[in-house]
Scaffold this active site. Structure first.
Site, PDB file in Angstrom:
ATOM      1  N   GLU A  48       0.845  -1.183  -0.066  1.00 17.42           N
ATOM      2  CA  GLU A  48       0.037  -0.145   0.033  1.00 17.42           C
ATOM      3  C   GLU A  48       0.971   1.264   0.047  1.00 17.42           C
ATOM      4  O   GLU A  48       1.971   1.249   0.537  1.00 17.42           O
ATOM      5  CB  GLU A  48      -1.019  -0.110   1.204  1.00 17.42           C
ATOM      6  CG  GLU A  48      -1.793   1.416   1.306  1.00 17.42           C
ATOM      7  CD  GLU A  48      -2.855   1.152   2.058  1.00 17.42           C
ATOM      8  OE1 GLU A  48      -3.926   2.046   1.774  1.00 17.42           O
ATOM      9  OE2 GLU A  48      -3.076   0.405   2.937  1.00 17.42           O
ATOM     10  N   CYS A 241      -6.439   1.044   2.151  1.00 13.82           N
ATOM     11  CA  CYS A 241      -7.464   2.251   2.164  1.00 13.82           C
ATOM     12  C   CYS A 241      -7.354   3.165   1.022  1.00 13.82           C
ATOM     13  O   CYS A 241      -8.319   3.738   0.621  1.00 13.82           O
ATOM     14  CB  CYS A 241      -7.113   3.064   3.408  1.00 13.82           C
ATOM     15  SG  CYS A 241      -7.706   2.022   5.032  1.00 13.82           S
ATOM     16  N   ASN A 376     -12.297  -3.241   0.319  1.00 10.68           N
ATOM     17  CA  ASN A 376     -11.215  -3.450   1.204  1.00 10.68           C
ATOM     18  C   ASN A 376     -11.717  -3.205   2.403  1.00 10.68           C
ATOM     19  O   ASN A 376     -12.356  -1.954   2.806  1.00 10.68           O
ATOM     20  CB  ASN A 376     -10.094  -2.560   0.821  1.00 10.68           C
ATOM     21  CG  ASN A 376      -9.027  -2.416   2.034  1.00 10.68           C
ATOM     22  OD1 ASN A 376      -8.313  -3.292   2.164  1.00 10.68           O
ATOM     23  ND2 ASN A 376      -9.106  -1.221   2.685  1.00 10.68           N
ATOM     24  N   GLU A 377     -11.418  -4.084   3.432  1.00  8.67           N
ATOM     25  CA  GLU A 377     -11.749  -3.900   4.855  1.00  8.67           C
ATOM     26  C   GLU A 377     -13.225  -3.100   5.096  1.00  8.67           C
ATOM     27  O   GLU A 377     -13.471  -2.237   5.995  1.00  8.67           O
ATOM     28  CB  GLU A 377     -10.850  -2.993   5.566  1.00  8.67           C
ATOM     29  CG  GLU A 377     -10.574  -3.319   6.862  1.00  8.67           C
ATOM     30  CD  GLU A 377      -9.269  -2.541   7.429  1.00  8.67           C
ATOM     31  OE1 GLU A 377      -8.342  -3.258   7.585  1.00  8.67           O
ATOM     32  OE2 GLU A 377      -9.409  -1.105   7.377  1.00  8.67           O
TER      33      GLU A 377
END
Length: 672
Positions: A48, A241, A376-377
């Site tokens: 990331e 994120c 994502n998440e």
């Protein structure tokens, strides 16, 4: 390092009921029957762009704001003399450039200086490729290109210089190679207008010639090599994120990251301002490290690519369950099409629409992508309802593509349970679990079990074997009261926990520590696997734990027990953890033993199904200071040490006796 075997003649008698010292634990490894296959993707990497991991880190570009596209057009630059920033340049999505004009007197200067990312790191004797798109409105112009040291006490700031002739009033790319005569961590690049004729400059770039695999738009060699040296089976990208963005306008869009680097639009990095106490207002994404480069990097280091795409949602944390911040359910088709187009970009024929774009970038052969993550998440119905049409569309067109969903940001609790239920209902192939937890979680202490429930090395023993498989996609031990250091103790607890993932390789298919990279002057989150500055890098203790597993993952699990139970730090096991595998390629049995107690633990390992004396290669990670960590000045302060052991013949088995040092991780490799 040679370690002499202390063999007890009565060790094997344990199997026939004779007594041995209560302090010696007998670990039995059944080498006669192969267990579950271990996926090639078992131990991977998660990239990331946080902590300046891409621009200023892995991506080899040394110039910040090279196309003058930052909102503050000259951020990263110092412009002087007579100049103007213009916006009618040759690249549609990066239109800005700088015009340098004669300042009207021979003793005045016009030009630019670039500060790089916390300075520009140069190595003595290394070549650097300077390139620029330029034109001369008056037909010809000259510039001087210099490496300078503004902090020097010497007579001259510049320590390398060359001149470049610009010809014609049409945009062209110019290149030259400069050799650095010195090693310096915080140089600058300076460009002077040389003469009275105006020059226009766009996309000013500086790369080491010596990038990883010597690619022009390549990776910083030492950092990329560290990735290869871990022997990863998987590379997940581009986040995290940043896939979501603070809002949909700033989400990561893969189609903006391919094609000529000069025409890839700038994007805001959502980590720019997330932490006001670690604020970096100059943190943007140039997209020079884009999806083509990610696929190419995965291929270069032998890892399966796992791209993660936006599911039509901005970051839920920053838009707390606000449905209006996300794409309406009936307007998801462009996002779904992005997924389908990406699969064609990665795997399509060179004459398909998106496969042609890949071929034009220099890779006519498919990348053979097998996995795709969607979201994502994220959690709850906001995510579940949006994911469903993605799964249906991808499976309808590409039934063999394996889809990775997510159970949200927690490793337990109501939302985690709802996430798993939804992923099973939608028939996701893998579920991405994230857990940044403290020592109690990784050791499954009574306090940890009370607070978290299912945690520690026994976590996956009770998972549904018929449901989706597990991708432990982001995890790290965050020590209590340690300010989340990369300290040694946390790495050993991670090693202990990983024995449970390896024992349960029939349900755990992928894992990845996170985050991956951090610049020592630009970090926002820690701990991290690899730290670096402009010239140097070091691998954390956790890196070496990951490497010991990934380089020795084997092909099949072997049953490994102590007192007929898994060796997982349960009551009566004195802080011992163990797992074993067989590797068909090398013909080796590989045993991993972790001791999280504060005293040495004698162990007797019985290799059932192996006969006769033989030798074992060993690799040991051991250190006395629990709060210690590696540093730029001491990069190998804590690192595994190789050795060997002699194994003795027992009745129908091969035996070894060893003392496992306190708070250590030892690996044995025995040829079968």
């Amino acid at each position: 390092m040679k370690m002499k075997l202390r063999f007890l003649a009565g060790a094997y008698a344990l199997m026939t009921g004779l007594a041995l010292s209560a302090q010696t634990h007998v670990i039995e490894v059944n080498t006669k029957k192969l267990g579950a296959p271990i996926q090639p993707t078992m131990y991977g990497l998660f990239f990331e762009d946080i902590n300046y991991a891409a621009d200023g880190g892995l991506y080899g570009e040394l110039i910040k704001n090279r196309s003058f596209e930052f909102p503050d057009r000259l951020m990263g630059w110092e412009a002087f003399g007579t100049f103007e920033v213009k916006a009618d340049g040759p690249f549609e999505r990066c239109p800005h450039y700088v015009e340098l004009r004669w300042p009207g007197h021979k003793e005045r200067r016009s030009g630019l200086s670039n500060n790089g990312f916390f300075g520009i790191g140069l190595h003595q004797g290394e070549d650097y490729r300077f390139s620029v798109w330029a034109k001369a409105p008056q037909g010809t112009a000259r510039i001087k290109v210099q490496f300078i040291d503004r902090a020097t006490m010497e007579e001259n700031q510049q320590f390398a210089e060359t001149k470049l002739e610009i010809t014609g009033n049409e945009w062209k790319q110019y290149e030259l190679v400069m050799k650095s005569p010195r090693t310096i961590a915080k140089a600058q690049l300076r460009i002077y207008l040389d003469g009275q004729n105006t020059v226009d400059l766009e996309h000013v770039s500086l790369f080491p010639v010596n990038t990883f695999k010597n690619r022009k738009n390549g990776m910083r060699r030492d950092l990329a090599q560290a990735l290869a040296d871990e022997h990863p089976g998987l590379l997940r990208f581009p986040g995290g994120c940043i896939v979501e963005g603070v809002d949909l306008a700033t989400r990561y869009q893969w189609k903006n990251t391919i094609g000529p680097v000069e025409n890839r639009p700038l994007n805001e990095n959502r980590w720019e301002y997330t932490f006001p106490h670690r604020f970096y207002p100059d943190y943007f994404q140039s997209y020079g490290l884009g999806f083509f480069e990610f696929f190419q990097l995965a291929e270069d280091i032998g890892a399966e690519p796992l791209p993660v795409l936006n599911v039509g949602m901005a970051c839920q944390f920053q838009n707390w369950n606000d449905d209006t911040a996300h794409v309406p359910y009936d307007q998801l088709q462009p996002y779904i099409q992005d997924c389908l187009d990406l699969i064609e970009f990665a795997n399509g024929a060179a004459d398909s629409e998106w496969g042609r774009k890949r071929a034009e970038m220099g890779h006519p052969e498919p990348f053979n992508m097998k996995f795709i993550g969607v979201g994502n998440e994220q959690w709850d119905d906001l995510y579940f309802r949006r994911l469903e049409p993605f799964v249906k569309a991808i499976k309808a067109k590409y039934p063999q593509m394996q889809i990775v969903g997510t159970s949200g940001p927690d490793s337990e609790g109501e939302m985690w349970q709802k996430g798993w239920a939804a992923m099973k209902q939608q028939k996701a192939d893998l579920v991405d679990e994230h857990f940044y937890r403290n020592e109690d979680w990784f050791l499954a202490t009574p306090e940890g079990k009370e607070k978290y429930g299912n945690c520690g090395a026994m976590r996956y023993d009770t998972y549904d074997r018929k449901g989706p498989k597990v991708f432990a996609g982001e995890y790290a031990c965050h020590g209590k009261n340690k300010h989340k250091w990369n300290h040694y103790e946390a790495a050993i607890l991670e090693a202990a926990f990983m024995t449970g993932m390896e024992r349960n390789a029939d349900v755990v298919y992928m894992t990845a520590y996170a985050p991956l990279f951090a610049h020592v002057e630009g970090w926002q989150w820690r701990p991290d696997l690899i730290w670096f500055d402009n010239l140097r890098m070091f691998k954390s203790c956790s890196y070496y734990v990951q490497q010991m597993y990934a380089a020795n993952k084997g092909t099949n699990v072997l049953s490994t027990t102590m007192d007929k139970r898994p060796v997982a730090g349960v009551e009566g096991q004195d802080g011992l953890y163990a797992s074993s595998v067989f590797d068909k390629d090398s013909g080796c049995v590989i045993i991993k033993v972790v001791n999280v107690s504060k005293t040495a633990q004698p162990v007797s390992v019985i290799l059932q199904g192996m006969k006769g004396e033989r030798n074992a290669e060993t690799l040991t990670l051991s250190h006395n200071g629990m709060d210690d960590e590696n540093t730029l000045d001491q990069p190998e302060r804590i690192a595994p040490k190789a050795g060997s052991l002699k194994l003795d013949a027992g009745k129908g088995s091969t035996l070894l006796l060893d003392d496992i040092p306190p708070m250590s991780f030892r690996l044995y490799k025995v040829k079968k």
